[in-house]
Design an enzyme around this catalytic site. Structure first.
Site, PDB file in Angstrom:
ATOM      1  N   ASP A  23       0.433  -1.315  -0.191  1.00  0.00           N
ATOM      2  CA  ASP A  23       0.008  -0.033  -0.121  1.00  0.00           C
ATOM      3  C   ASP A  23       1.095   1.420   0.388  1.00  0.00           C
ATOM      4  OD1 ASP A  23      -2.391   1.476   0.297  1.00  0.00           O
ATOM      5  OD2 ASP A  23      -2.595   1.050   2.023  1.00  0.00           O
ATOM      6  N   ASN A  34     -10.467  -2.919  -5.437  1.00  0.00           N
ATOM      7  CA  ASN A  34     -10.575  -1.349  -6.641  1.00  0.00           C
ATOM      8  C   ASN A  34     -11.091  -1.033  -7.910  1.00  0.00           C
ATOM      9  OD1 ASN A  34      -7.229  -2.665  -4.835  1.00  0.00           O
ATOM     10  ND2 ASN A  34      -8.397  -0.670  -4.569  1.00  0.00           N
TER      11      ASN A  34
HETATM   12  C1  IPE Z   1      -5.654  -3.283  -0.079  1.00  0.00           C
HETATM   13  O1  IPE Z   1      -4.843  -1.522  -0.542  1.00  0.00           O
HETATM   14  C2  IPE Z   1      -5.301  -3.434  -1.251  1.00  0.00           C
HETATM   15  C3  IPE Z   1      -4.004  -3.612  -1.896  1.00  0.00           C
HETATM   16  C4  IPE Z   1      -3.101  -3.377  -2.007  1.00  0.00           C
HETATM   17  C5  IPE Z   1      -4.352  -4.082  -3.047  1.00  0.00           C
HETATM   18  P1  IPE Z   1      -6.244  -0.169  -0.304  1.00  0.00           P
HETATM   19  O2  IPE Z   1      -5.916   0.938  -1.253  1.00  0.00           O
HETATM   20  O3  IPE Z   1      -7.315  -0.743  -1.911  1.00  0.00           O
HETATM   21  O4  IPE Z   1      -7.068   0.004   0.798  1.00  0.00           O
HETATM   22  P2  IPE Z   1      -7.588   0.263   1.384  1.00  0.00           P
HETATM   23  O5  IPE Z   1      -8.784   0.858   0.615  1.00  0.00           O
HETATM   24  O6  IPE Z   1      -7.050   1.241   2.332  1.00  0.00           O
HETATM   25  O7  IPE Z   1      -8.492  -0.129   2.617  1.00  0.00           O
HETATM   26  C1  IPE Z   2      -1.766   0.408  -3.493  1.00  0.00           C
HETATM   27  O1  IPE Z   2      -0.950   2.104  -3.200  1.00  0.00           O
HETATM   28  C2  IPE Z   2      -1.723  -0.033  -4.530  1.00  0.00           C
HETATM   29  C3  IPE Z   2      -3.209  -1.027  -5.088  1.00  0.00           C
HETATM   30  C4  IPE Z   2      -4.199  -0.753  -4.415  1.00  0.00           C
HETATM   31  C5  IPE Z   2      -3.130  -1.361  -6.696  1.00  0.00           C
HETATM   32  P1  IPE Z   2      -2.376   2.041  -3.232  1.00  0.00           P
HETATM   33  O2  IPE Z   2      -3.231   2.977  -4.889  1.00  0.00           O
HETATM   34  O3  IPE Z   2      -3.368   2.177  -2.530  1.00  0.00           O
HETATM   35  O4  IPE Z   2      -1.888   3.940  -2.814  1.00  0.00           O
HETATM   36  P2  IPE Z   2      -2.043   4.559  -1.644  1.00  0.00           P
HETATM   37  O5  IPE Z   2      -2.968   4.405  -0.531  1.00  0.00           O
HETATM   38  O6  IPE Z   2      -3.089   6.031  -1.956  1.00  0.00           O
HETATM   39  O7  IPE Z   2      -1.749   5.403  -1.238  1.00  0.00           O
HETATM   40 MG    MG Z   3      -4.289   2.668  -0.502  1.00  0.00          MG
END
Ligand code: IPE
Ligand code: IPE
Ligand code: MG
Length: 243
Positions: free
Chosen positions: A17, A65
């Site tokens: 993340d 997502n």
């Molecule tokens: C979890 O991250 C999913 C992945 C890393 C693929 P998210 O960014 O989607 O999770 P939330 O929304 O912060 O819970």
């Molecule tokens: C994790 O990074 C990757 C995926 C969920 C695909 P994020 O895209 O959730 O990054 P933040 O949480 O917005 O920083």
């Molecule tokens: Mg995220």
């Protein structure tokens, strides 16, 4: 950075993340964070080889997502396609089995084909990289329950004789041991629907480091922290003086 470490986890799972925040900090578009995130994944795969972690699972795209803007979803999917096209040889050379865990049928046909190709060409290897793609812990449990209900309706299984082990055999990758250690980057203390069944007794490690910045030192810190933990699985340990 040569270190002797005790008690290396057999299976490390990572909630990768913070790509978006990493990009934002640089005044860049979110996709540049995802690109840097893919590089971080390749680095961590090498650390797993170096420190002898047999299974690495990474959360790359959740069932939730899909609710992101179409351009970001398309960008993530094309990054995954590029990863498979460009890294197949590297995976074979590193003797690393590639597997996708999740609702593959919800992915584009071309991505599904690429996945099948790389899964087939790396099938014999013991080390594994498991990419959780279109994955949700609830979706996995629901899919298992559906298959189970079908088998029960056919008379192939008696619901009363169901055990945790038998239920586990209906999950996506029943041959993979539960993760010993789950790492989440970028400081969020939640599972976000990751490995709900499998994480029952995993040790959790949260670091504020954003995923694209995750380094060997950060990985080692997680391994060292894990090595100090006492896993009790609900029982009590021999030495109860300070636990
Ligand atoms: C979890 O991250 C999913 C992945 C890393 C693929 P998210 O960014 O989607 O999770 P939330 O929304 O912060 O819970
Ligand atoms: C994790 O990074 C990757 C995926 C969920 C695909 P994020 O895209 O959730 O990054 P933040 O949480 O917005 O920083
Ligand atoms: Mg995220």
């Amino acid at each position: 950075m040569e270190e002797q470490l005790d008690n290396i986890p057999r299976h490390v799972a990572i909630i990768m993340d913070g790509n978006g925040r990493w990009a934002k900090k640089r005044g860049s578009i979110r996709l540049s964070g995802h690109k840097a995130g893919a590089e971080a994944l390749l680095r961590v795969l090498n650390y797993c080889e170096k420190y002898k972690v047999q299974y690495l699972s990474v959360y790359a795209f959740s069932t939730e997502n899909w609710s992101r803007p179409k351009a970001e979803v398309d960008g993530l999917m094309s990054l995954l396609g590029n990863f498979l096209r460009n890294r197949e040889e590297e995976l074979i050379e590193a003797k690393c089995r590639f597997r996708v865990m999740g609702r593959k049928e919800g992915l584009s046909e071309s991505l599904q084909k690429l996945i099948s190709k790389v899964e087939a060409s790396t099938k014999g290897f013991e080390r594994q990289l498991i990419v959780c793609l279109n994955y949700g812990g609830r979706a996995e449990l629901l899919d298992a329950a559906k298959k189970l209900a079908e088998d029960a309706a056919r008379g192939d299984i008696d619901p009363q004789s169901l055990t945790e082990e038998k239920f586990g055999s209906y999950l996506y990758l029943p041959d993979v041991p539960d993760p010993d250690l789950i790492i989440r980057t970028s400081g969020e203390f939640r599972l976000s629907n990751f490995l709900l069944w499998e994480a029952a007794y995993s040790e959790l490690y949260v670091t504020p480091v954003l995923w694209p910045d995750f380094s060997e030192e950060d990985f080692l810190s997680a391994l060292k922290d894990f090595a100090k933990r006492t896993r009790k699985f609900g029982a009590i340990t021999e030495d109860t003086t300070n636990k």
